[in-house]
Scaffold this motif. Structure first.
Motif, PDB file in Angstrom:
ATOM      1  N   UNK A  13      46.342   1.953  35.890  1.00 55.38           N
ATOM      2  CA  UNK A  13      45.525   3.059  36.376  1.00 55.38           C
ATOM      3  C   UNK A  13      44.062   2.735  36.573  1.00 55.38           C
ATOM      4  N   UNK A  14      43.653   1.510  36.268  1.00 54.37           N
ATOM      5  CA  UNK A  14      42.245   1.129  36.475  1.00 54.37           C
ATOM      6  C   UNK A  14      42.095   0.344  37.778  1.00 54.37           C
ATOM      7  N   UNK A  15      42.659  -0.867  37.833  1.00 52.18           N
ATOM      8  CA  UNK A  15      42.650  -1.633  39.087  1.00 52.18           C
ATOM      9  C   UNK A  15      43.795  -1.176  39.995  1.00 52.18           C
TER      10      UNK A  15
ATOM     11  N   UNK B 227      44.852   1.292  43.385  1.00 53.03           N
ATOM     12  CA  UNK B 227      45.902   1.288  44.398  1.00 53.03           C
ATOM     13  C   UNK B 227      47.262   1.063  43.730  1.00 53.03           C
ATOM     14  N   UNK B 228      48.316   1.392  44.451  1.00 51.67           N
ATOM     15  CA  UNK B 228      49.677   1.208  43.959  1.00 51.67           C
ATOM     16  C   UNK B 228      50.148  -0.206  44.267  1.00 51.67           C
ATOM     17  N   UNK B 229      50.879  -0.822  43.343  1.00 48.35           N
ATOM     18  CA  UNK B 229      51.457  -2.135  43.621  1.00 48.35           C
ATOM     19  C   UNK B 229      52.726  -2.354  42.808  1.00 48.35           C
ATOM     20  N   UNK B 230      53.590  -3.190  43.353  1.00 54.60           N
ATOM     21  CA  UNK B 230      54.814  -3.554  42.637  1.00 54.60           C
ATOM     22  C   UNK B 230      54.661  -4.907  41.938  1.00 54.60           C
ATOM     23  N   UNK B 231      53.506  -5.562  42.078  1.00 56.65           N
ATOM     24  CA  UNK B 231      53.341  -6.866  41.427  1.00 56.65           C
ATOM     25  C   UNK B 231      53.136  -6.688  39.927  1.00 56.65           C
TER      26      UNK B 231
END
Length: 200
Positions: A50-52, A37-41
């Motif tokens: 690109x894995x988690x 999933x995409x995240x800004x953290x």
């Protein structure tokens, strides 16, 4: 005609052990990949781009929202943004490939609406907020008291989402929870596609 893929969505409060269980069950099944999933953290120790997750800047995330490239997105834990990449999910499901993901509960609700025939929602939780607090502190020992309080308050809200999920896994014992999650995945594959139906 080939069956479409299944999207197994693990839902539950931060510290419930969703990622631990996901890593433990992935190796038991062919054709099951973690959905990044995409995240800004910030990236945590042991994670890989690109894995988690795909770790992106707030500007990149905003651009993806504007281009309708996310199935859903949510602001989680104060200022962190999380979202589900539409193209990745669409391509996998069409190719009959199964995905497993850790999605925040409001996001999971949107996933269920977008993929009503593919998404299987599985709620993961320990039996008490005390256990949850211990796990959060173990994972993030330098967490600010304000942030811990915010996460525990949010966990109370997230618990109200459990009835909307098809399955519930109580994760006090990781071994038992792993076995239960493996059985859920296997039974859904059997129910939907008849996999291994001739082996019994």
């Amino acid at each position: 005609m080939p069956h479409e893929g299944i999207l197994f969505v693990l839902v539950g409060p931060s510290g419930a052990g969703k990622n631990t269980l996901m890593q433990r069950v992935k190796g038991h099944f062919d054709n099951l990949t973690q959905l990044a999933t995409m995240t800004t953290r910030s990236m945590r120790e042991g994670e890989a781009q690109g894995r988690e997750h795909w770790f992106v800047s707030p500007d990149e995330f905003t651009s993806m929202i504007e281009r309708n490239q996310l199935v859903e997105w949510q602001r989680v834990h104060l200022d962190d943004l999380y979202g589900t990449p539409r193209k990745t999910v669409d391509e996998a499901l069409i190719a009959s490939h199964d995905l497993i993901a850790d999605i925040e509960c409001l996001g999971a609700e949107q996933i269920q609406k977008a993929y009503p025939h593919n998404a299987v929602l599985i709620f993961i939780t320990p039996s008490s907020l005390d256990i949850l607090a211990q796990r959060i502190l173990k994972r993030t020992p330098d967490i600010e008291p304000k942030e811990l309080a915010h996460r525990l308050e949010r966990a109370k809200f997230e618990m109200t989402f459990a009835p909307q999920c098809t399955y519930l896994v109580l994760n006090d014992d990781v071994e038992q929870a792993t076995v239960q999650l493996r059985h859920i995945i296997a039974s859904e594959r059997l129910r939907r596609r008849g996999e291994d139906a001739s082996d019994g």
